[in-house]
Design a protein around this motif. Structure first.
Motif, short mmCIF file in Angstrom:
data_model
loop_
_atom_site.label_atom_id
_atom_site.label_comp_id
_atom_site.label_asym_id
_atom_site.label_seq_id
_atom_site.Cartn_x
_atom_site.Cartn_y
_atom_site.Cartn_z
N VAL A 10 114.97 127.47 60.53
CA VAL A 10 116.27 127.15 59.86
C VAL A 10 117.23 128.31 60.23
N LEU A 11 116.85 129.45 60.12
CA LEU A 11 117.82 130.43 60.28
C LEU A 11 118.25 130.38 61.91
N LEU A 12 117.36 130.07 62.85
CA LEU A 12 117.42 130.05 64.08
C LEU A 12 118.44 128.84 64.53
N LEU A 13 118.29 127.56 63.96
CA LEU A 13 119.06 126.55 64.15
C LEU A 13 120.43 126.61 63.56
N LEU A 14 120.62 127.42 62.45
CA LEU A 14 121.88 127.65 61.77
C LEU A 14 122.69 128.71 62.68
N ALA A 15 121.87 129.52 63.27
CA ALA A 15 122.73 130.71 64.10
C ALA A 15 123.82 130.43 64.68
N PRO A 16 124.12 129.35 65.60
CA PRO A 16 125.33 129.03 66.15
C PRO A 16 126.30 128.92 65.25
N GLY A 17 126.23 128.13 64.05
CA GLY A 17 127.28 127.94 63.05
C GLY A 17 127.52 129.31 62.38
N LEU A 18 126.47 130.41 62.20
CA LEU A 18 126.85 131.56 61.93
C LEU A 18 127.77 132.52 62.78
N ALA A 19 127.49 132.25 64.06
CA ALA A 19 128.14 132.75 65.17
C ALA A 19 129.51 132.33 64.97
N LEU A 20 129.82 131.12 65.09
CA LEU A 20 131.08 130.58 65.05
C LEU A 20 131.93 131.10 63.91
N TRP A 21 131.50 131.23 62.52
CA TRP A 21 132.13 131.85 61.48
C TRP A 21 132.48 133.28 61.74
N ALA A 22 131.30 134.19 62.18
CA ALA A 22 131.66 135.54 62.57
C ALA A 22 132.67 135.51 63.78
N GLY A 23 132.76 134.77 64.72
CA GLY A 23 133.76 134.85 65.76
C GLY A 23 135.27 134.45 65.35
N LEU A 24 135.27 133.33 64.58
CA LEU A 24 136.54 133.19 63.89
C LEU A 24 137.05 134.55 63.11
N ARG A 25 136.16 135.03 62.27
CA ARG A 25 136.52 135.97 61.34
C ARG A 25 136.86 137.43 61.87
N THR A 26 136.30 137.53 63.18
CA THR A 26 136.32 138.88 63.88
C THR A 26 137.79 138.44 64.58
N GLY A 27 138.06 137.27 65.02
CA GLY A 27 139.25 137.16 66.11
C GLY A 27 140.52 137.09 65.12
N GLU A 28 140.36 136.94 63.68
CA GLU A 28 141.46 136.74 63.02
C GLU A 28 142.05 138.10 62.38
N ARG A 29 141.28 139.19 62.70
CA ARG A 29 141.58 140.51 61.98
C ARG A 29 143.14 140.69 62.42
N SER A 30 143.68 141.34 61.19
CA SER A 30 145.03 141.67 61.12
C SER A 30 145.09 143.26 60.64
N ASP A 31 145.97 143.95 61.25
CA ASP A 31 146.34 145.19 60.74
C ASP A 31 147.07 145.25 59.35
N LEU A 32 147.80 144.14 59.25
CA LEU A 32 148.59 144.05 57.82
C LEU A 32 147.81 143.45 56.74
N ILE A 33 147.04 142.30 57.13
CA ILE A 33 146.25 141.89 55.97
C ILE A 33 144.83 142.04 56.22
N ALA A 34 144.21 142.74 55.10
CA ALA A 34 142.57 142.96 55.16
C ALA A 34 142.13 141.75 54.45
N GLN A 35 141.20 141.26 55.25
CA GLN A 35 140.61 140.13 55.39
C GLN A 35 139.86 139.85 53.71
N ALA A 36 140.15 138.77 53.10
CA ALA A 36 139.55 138.59 51.74
C ALA A 36 138.00 137.95 51.71
N PRO A 37 137.24 138.30 51.01
CA PRO A 37 135.88 137.74 51.11
C PRO A 37 135.85 136.48 50.82
N GLU A 38 134.95 135.81 51.22
CA GLU A 38 134.87 134.27 51.20
C GLU A 38 134.32 133.94 49.63
#
Length: 251
Positions: A10-38
């Motif tokens: 199950v974890l292997l099959l969900l890995a692409p979805g977790l990777a998409l979430w991590a990619g979006l969170r990493t790419g949206e990083r801002s020096d002005l706004i610290a990311q709020a926890p989900e």
């Protein structure tokens, strides 16, 4: 704790979805706004993980289709003793695996990792697309997005005026300075402020007026304020004035 093959799969099959979430969170990083926890149980995060996993596996399944078509059309096939299509092996409960060698296990694990890598890179790149950034920032910043948009140009900055719970001679201690970083909590409320070039003053409120009492002290280079010590915050966007040309520039 015993090994659970089902949980591992199950974890292997969900890995692409977790990777998409991590990619979006990493790419949206801002020096002005610290990311709020989900927020726990976030529907948006769940949708990203599920649909990201589906997208990743669709891409890998499409690659298997293209590989099979190329092999059939060109006749340039490499004979191996196992089925390289990991999805067929999983869905047939291993009956199509053939002779499962060490190379077979390596091939299947790499196959399951590949969609996570593809979708993670896609998510990171997509985070820079205008419509994706607008959508994610609207969800992440909430009411603060308006100020982020106004302060986005390089010649703009946000000034904050903060009244704290600290008291001196019956007045509240307050600060004003340039906003370097804002951290939000899961409800999009200000959790922490970092100000630079910060001046301090007193605010006295009575029945007839609000009085500001300035202090003749050197500015504070950097100051961090937490929500527990803040009574009120006001934000204002300023534009850096154009520097007039020096007389020497035209000489």
């Amino acid at each position: 704790m015993s090994f659970s093959y089902t949980l591992f799969l199950v974890l292997l099959l969900l890995a692409p979805g977790l990777a998409l979430w991590a990619g979006l969170r990493t790419g949206e990083r801002s020096d002005l706004i610290a990311q709020a926890p989900e927020k726990p149980g976030s529907t948006v995060s769940l949708i990203l993980v599920v649909f990201g996993a589906l997208l990743g596996h669709i891409l890998l399944a499409a690659l298997f289709v293209l590989q099979a078509g190329w092999c059939s059309w060109s006749g340039r096939c490499v004979a191996i003793g196992f089925d390289p299509n990991v999805y067929r092996v999983i869905l047939t409960n291993g009956r199509s695996a053939g002779r499962a060698t060490d190379l077979a296990f390596l091939s299947w694990l790499v196959s399951l990792l590949l969609p996570a890598v593809l979708v993670g890179v896609l998510g990171y790149r997509a985070s820079g697309w205008h419509w994706v950034r607008e959508l994610r920032e609207t969800m992440s910043f909430g009411w603060l997005k308006r100020w982020v948009d106004r302060a986005r140009p390089a010649d703009r900055f946000i000034m904050a005026y903060v009244v704290t719970k600290l008291e001196h001679d019956g007045a509240n201690v307050a600060y004003e300075g340039v906003v370097e970083n804002i951290a939000l909590d899961e409800y999009r409320a200000i959790k922490m402020l970092v100000l630079s070039r910060c001046d301090r003053f007193l605010v006295r409120v009575d029945a007839t007026k609000v009085e500001r009492i300035d202090a003749d002290r050197a500015p504070i280079p950097l100051l961090q304020l937490e929500a527990g010590n803040i009574v009120n915050v006001a934000l204002e966007v300023f534009r850096v004035p154009d520097r007039p040309p020096d007389a020497s520039d035209g000489a």
